[in-house]
Design a protein around this motif. Sequence first.
Motif, PDB file in Angstrom:
ATOM      1  N   CYS A  27     -22.672   0.023-103.934  1.00 47.98           N
ATOM      2  CA  CYS A  27     -22.458  -0.698-102.693  1.00 47.98           C
ATOM      3  C   CYS A  27     -23.751  -1.389-102.253  1.00 47.98           C
ATOM      4  CB  CYS A  27     -21.942   0.242-101.617  1.00 47.98           C
ATOM      5  SG  CYS A  27     -23.062   1.582-101.242  1.00 47.98           S
ATOM      6  N   THR A  40     -19.341   3.790-101.197  1.00 47.80           N
ATOM      7  CA  THR A  40     -19.195   3.999 -99.753  1.00 47.80           C
ATOM      8  C   THR A  40     -17.824   3.508 -99.314  1.00 47.80           C
ATOM      9  OG1 THR A  40     -20.328   3.824 -97.614  1.00 47.80           O
ATOM     10  CG2 THR A  40     -20.138   1.795 -98.859  1.00 47.80           C
ATOM     11  N   THR A  88     -22.675  13.133 -92.868  1.00 45.72           N
ATOM     12  CA  THR A  88     -22.766  12.861 -94.304  1.00 45.72           C
ATOM     13  C   THR A  88     -23.805  13.755 -94.974  1.00 45.72           C
ATOM     14  OG1 THR A  88     -22.907  11.100 -95.971  1.00 45.72           O
ATOM     15  CG2 THR A  88     -24.512  11.005 -94.195  1.00 45.72           C
ATOM     16  N   GLN A 115     -25.467  12.119 -97.487  1.00 41.89           N
ATOM     17  CA  GLN A 115     -26.198  11.041 -98.167  1.00 41.89           C
ATOM     18  C   GLN A 115     -27.557  10.793 -97.498  1.00 41.89           C
ATOM     19  OE1 GLN A 115     -24.779   9.065-101.088  1.00 41.89           O
ATOM     20  NE2 GLN A 115     -24.168  11.190-100.933  1.00 41.89           N
ATOM     21  N   GLU A 167     -21.859   2.821 -92.906  1.00 40.96           N
ATOM     22  CA  GLU A 167     -21.574   3.089 -94.311  1.00 40.96           C
ATOM     23  C   GLU A 167     -22.596   4.074 -94.872  1.00 40.96           C
ATOM     24  OE1 GLU A 167     -21.675  -0.889 -96.156  1.00 40.96           O
ATOM     25  OE2 GLU A 167     -21.527  -1.591 -94.104  1.00 40.96           O
ATOM     26  N   THR A 168     -22.148   5.281 -95.172  1.00 43.16           N
ATOM     27  CA  THR A 168     -23.059   6.298 -95.706  1.00 43.16           C
ATOM     28  C   THR A 168     -23.294   6.020 -97.188  1.00 43.16           C
ATOM     29  OG1 THR A 168     -21.196   7.790 -96.133  1.00 43.16           O
ATOM     30  CG2 THR A 168     -22.286   7.998 -94.006  1.00 43.16           C
ATOM     31  N   GLN A 169     -24.550   6.126 -97.636  1.00 43.11           N
ATOM     32  CA  GLN A 169     -24.871   5.711 -99.005  1.00 43.11           C
ATOM     33  C   GLN A 169     -26.318   6.026 -99.364  1.00 43.11           C
ATOM     34  OE1 GLN A 169     -25.618   1.054 -98.779  1.00 43.11           O
ATOM     35  NE2 GLN A 169     -23.925   1.583 -97.411  1.00 43.11           N
ATOM     36  N   HIS A 216     -20.241  12.894-102.989  1.00 45.48           N
ATOM     37  CA  HIS A 216     -20.670  12.322-101.703  1.00 45.48           C
ATOM     38  C   HIS A 216     -19.575  12.693-100.705  1.00 45.48           C
ATOM     39  CE1 HIS A 216     -21.002   8.030 -99.559  1.00 45.48           C
ATOM     40  NE2 HIS A 216     -20.906   8.996 -98.688  1.00 45.48           N
ATOM     41  N   CYS A 267     -18.391  12.126 -96.576  1.00 45.77           N
ATOM     42  CA  CYS A 267     -18.594  11.441 -95.293  1.00 45.77           C
ATOM     43  C   CYS A 267     -17.443  11.841 -94.386  1.00 45.77           C
ATOM     44  CB  CYS A 267     -18.586   9.926 -95.517  1.00 45.77           C
ATOM     45  SG  CYS A 267     -18.540   8.998 -93.978  1.00 45.77           S
TER      46      CYS A 267
END
Length: 376
Positions: free
Chosen positions: A105, A205, A308, A310, A341-343, A367, A369
């Motif tokens: 992403c 994500t 999250t 991340q 957006e978690t990443q 991952h 979230c």
Amino acid sequence: MRRIQMFVLLTTLLLMMTPLALIAEETMTQKPFGRTKYGATIEKITLTNTNGVKAEFLTRGATFCAISVPDREGEMADVLLGFDHVAGYESKGNQYFGCIVGRVCNRIAKGKFTLDGKDYQLYINNPPNHLHGGNGNSLDKAIWKADEVKTDGGVSVKFSYHSPDAEENYPGNLLIEVTYTLTNKNEVRIEYFATTDQATPVSLTNHAYFNLAGAGSKTVLDHVLTLNADHYTPTDETVIPTGEIAPVKGTPLDFTTPRVIGERIDKLTETASLGYDHNFVLNRKGEGLEQAARLKDPQSGRVLTVYTDQPGIQFYSGNFLFGQKGKQGKEYAHRSAVCLETQHYPDSVNKPDWSSIILRPGKEYRHVCVYAFSVE
Ligand code: BGC
């Protein structure tokens, strides 16, 4: 006397029945949503929890396309941007609404990376860079398989997709699973899992656009945001991180205490990100789920809390929304939604000092979230 007995009996029966009638059952339904321009069927999956809250998903892009949640008066509103038809999702108005994005992403500088001595060139779909996994069959456009899965405390759907070797020029066969669970606490938990048969970069994500006043409301500039981040990753004029980790203190990016989104956004209008479009370095205590963000609409009282495991979160304030018509013909105006957006940090694949996004055979990408909805 008989009348009184009858009354007591009826009242008792009613009292016994009411709570049962009010508790909805956890259900998952799957129905055709429409056809793509190539004739493939897209299915819609609806998860309902015991509060009667419904979350909806599409097999195109494993898209999280709707969720109606109560405000402080109990009034429900769908807080996610999306479309009523497949054609909307296929149109240029769809700026990654609610979909899974990847294999990587956000941006990869000039679409290039080197892995185990081999150079790769990815599609440049956001000149001069690669954005959100490419153009042709990136994960947001792929058709995923949906299966009901059993979980505790909620109802879940698992989306699976096999991304073949060399798809979008990424190496390796990547098997991806994304499980969405709607819990009975009105949370949507997203669990990502992937394995590969060759080393490949992976950073997935979800690109949900939220407006807590209801999708199609004029703006999110009045929403109040808190980010659990003392630092961010500054970018160059093409929105690629420079590699620096800088403090947010004293900048319009300081959301360490609750701040109104619109308060300082104009200071960023002239920058390459055209508003908020930044990766924040999350303050982390350990490896597990920790609070990353909290978004509140003061009018309705709806609150979204993001958790999250991340290292980063991209906060994007919908700077490219242009008034496209979405669900029920509602207009999605400039800055009328927020993405959280978690990443991993953008362009990590070219930043050896940052945590690696390379997935190798025999290893698992994971991952989690959680988007938790509440009122205040
Ligand atoms: C990116 C933006 C991009 C948007 C596309 C966000 O994740 O950070 O720069 O324009 O996605 O919808």
